[in-house]
Design a protein around this motif. Structure first.
Motif, PDB file in Angstrom:
ATOM      1  N   ILE A 273      -0.428  -1.585  -3.494  1.00 50.62           N
ATOM      2  CA  ILE A 273       0.339  -2.424  -2.562  1.00 50.62           C
ATOM      3  C   ILE A 273       0.054  -1.658  -1.184  1.00 50.62           C
ATOM      4  CG2 ILE A 273       2.649  -2.761  -1.576  1.00 50.62           C
ATOM      5  CD1 ILE A 273       3.357  -2.775  -4.586  1.00 50.62           C
TER       6      ILE A 273
ATOM      7  N   ASN B 215       0.391   1.405 -12.487  1.00 54.11           N
ATOM      8  CA  ASN B 215       0.079   1.604 -11.265  1.00 54.11           C
ATOM      9  C   ASN B 215      -0.157  -0.046 -10.639  1.00 54.11           C
ATOM     10  OD1 ASN B 215       0.982   4.094 -10.980  1.00 54.11           O
ATOM     11  ND2 ASN B 215      -0.985   4.832 -10.842  1.00 54.11           N
TER      12      ASN B 215
ATOM     13  N   ASP C 289       8.823   2.796 -10.709  1.00 54.54           N
ATOM     14  CA  ASP C 289       9.528   3.371  -9.617  1.00 54.54           C
ATOM     15  C   ASP C 289       9.919   2.281  -8.562  1.00 54.54           C
ATOM     16  OD1 ASP C 289       9.431   5.935 -10.883  1.00 54.54           O
ATOM     17  OD2 ASP C 289       7.838   6.498  -9.484  1.00 54.54           O
ATOM     18  N   LEU C 290       8.966   1.408  -8.422  1.00 51.93           N
ATOM     19  CA  LEU C 290       9.111   0.153  -7.346  1.00 51.93           C
ATOM     20  C   LEU C 290      10.242  -0.654  -7.850  1.00 51.93           C
ATOM     21  CD1 LEU C 290       8.138  -1.358  -5.000  1.00 51.93           C
ATOM     22  CD2 LEU C 290       6.626  -2.589  -6.572  1.00 51.93           C
ATOM     23  N   ILE C 291      10.228  -0.889  -9.154  1.00 52.34           N
ATOM     24  CA  ILE C 291      11.430  -1.793  -9.425  1.00 52.34           C
ATOM     25  C   ILE C 291      12.748  -1.135  -9.463  1.00 52.34           C
ATOM     26  CG2 ILE C 291      12.519  -2.786 -11.487  1.00 52.34           C
ATOM     27  CD1 ILE C 291       9.465  -3.635 -12.440  1.00 52.34           C
TER      28      ILE C 291
ATOM     29  N   VAL D 199       0.858   2.437  -6.433  1.00 50.89           N
ATOM     30  CA  VAL D 199       2.644   2.597  -6.519  1.00 50.89           C
ATOM     31  C   VAL D 199       2.784   2.413  -7.961  1.00 50.89           C
ATOM     32  CG1 VAL D 199       5.062   1.664  -6.043  1.00 50.89           C
ATOM     33  CG2 VAL D 199       3.025   1.584  -4.204  1.00 50.89           C
ATOM     34  N   ASN D 200       3.688   3.023  -8.378  1.00 53.61           N
ATOM     35  CA  ASN D 200       4.190   3.123 -10.059  1.00 53.61           C
ATOM     36  C   ASN D 200       5.153   1.929 -10.148  1.00 53.61           C
ATOM     37  OD1 ASN D 200       5.543   3.552 -12.387  1.00 53.61           O
ATOM     38  ND2 ASN D 200       4.803   5.459 -12.546  1.00 53.61           N
ATOM     39  N   ILE D 201       4.856   1.011 -10.818  1.00 54.45           N
ATOM     40  CA  ILE D 201       5.665  -0.327 -11.080  1.00 54.45           C
ATOM     41  C   ILE D 201       7.043   0.228 -11.547  1.00 54.45           C
ATOM     42  CG2 ILE D 201       5.840  -2.222 -12.276  1.00 54.45           C
ATOM     43  CD1 ILE D 201       3.093  -2.316 -12.799  1.00 54.45           C
TER      44      ILE D 201
ATOM     45  N   ALA E 201      13.481   1.235  -7.479  1.00 52.85           N
ATOM     46  CA  ALA E 201      14.012   1.443  -5.793  1.00 52.85           C
ATOM     47  C   ALA E 201      14.604   0.073  -5.408  1.00 52.85           C
ATOM     48  CB  ALA E 201      12.616   1.927  -5.069  1.00 52.85           C
ATOM     49  N   ILE E 202      13.909  -1.051  -5.802  1.00 49.72           N
ATOM     50  CA  ILE E 202      14.241  -2.456  -5.508  1.00 49.72           C
ATOM     51  C   ILE E 202      15.717  -2.777  -6.019  1.00 49.72           C
ATOM     52  CG2 ILE E 202      13.614  -4.871  -5.779  1.00 49.72           C
ATOM     53  CD1 ILE E 202      10.828  -4.172  -5.572  1.00 49.72           C
TER      54      ILE E 202
ATOM     55  N   SER F  81      17.230   6.118  -3.127  1.00 46.18           N
ATOM     56  CA  SER F  81      15.945   5.851  -3.542  1.00 46.18           C
ATOM     57  C   SER F  81      14.910   6.918  -3.379  1.00 46.18           C
ATOM     58  CB  SER F  81      15.414   4.498  -3.174  1.00 46.18           C
ATOM     59  OG  SER F  81      16.108   3.322  -3.725  1.00 46.18           O
ATOM     60  N   SER F  82      14.887   7.340  -2.035  1.00 47.04           N
ATOM     61  CA  SER F  82      14.067   8.357  -1.800  1.00 47.04           C
ATOM     62  C   SER F  82      14.394   9.837  -2.452  1.00 47.04           C
ATOM     63  CB  SER F  82      14.199   8.597  -0.191  1.00 47.04           C
ATOM     64  OG  SER F  82      15.073   8.843   0.331  1.00 47.04           O
TER      65      SER F  82
END
Length: 84
Positions: free
Chosen positions: A13, A10, A22-24, A18-20, A26-27, A63-64
């Protein structure tokens, strides 16, 4: 106050963890749909903008749906002593 995070997966932000992974994910999804919409758009002036924005919205929706929230909410009842 800053929370100390013991989980290296995590990152903080905007005062939220935020889980890294999941963030990557979604990006990548959002960039892929945005650029895909931009490149398939007709060559007229405003169309690449509209197609790119549409792709970004579709990427956000996907993503959501794929990435679920990991928060748990706990309700607690207040006693009468706390109200006085």
């Amino acid at each position: 106050m800053t929370k100390k995070n013991k989980d290296p997966q995590n990152v903080e932000i905007w005062a939220d963890l935020v889980n890294i992974k999941d963030l990557i994910l979604a990006i990548i999804i959002c960039i892929g749909f945005t650029m895909g919409g931009y490149f398939i758009a007709p060559g007229k002036a405003p169309m690449p903008l509209f197609f790119g924005l549409g792709g970004a919205i579709i990427g956000f929706i996907i993503s959501s749906l794929i990435i679920k929230p990991k928060r748990t909410l706990r309700e607690s009842e207040e006693t009468e002593a706390n109200e006085k």
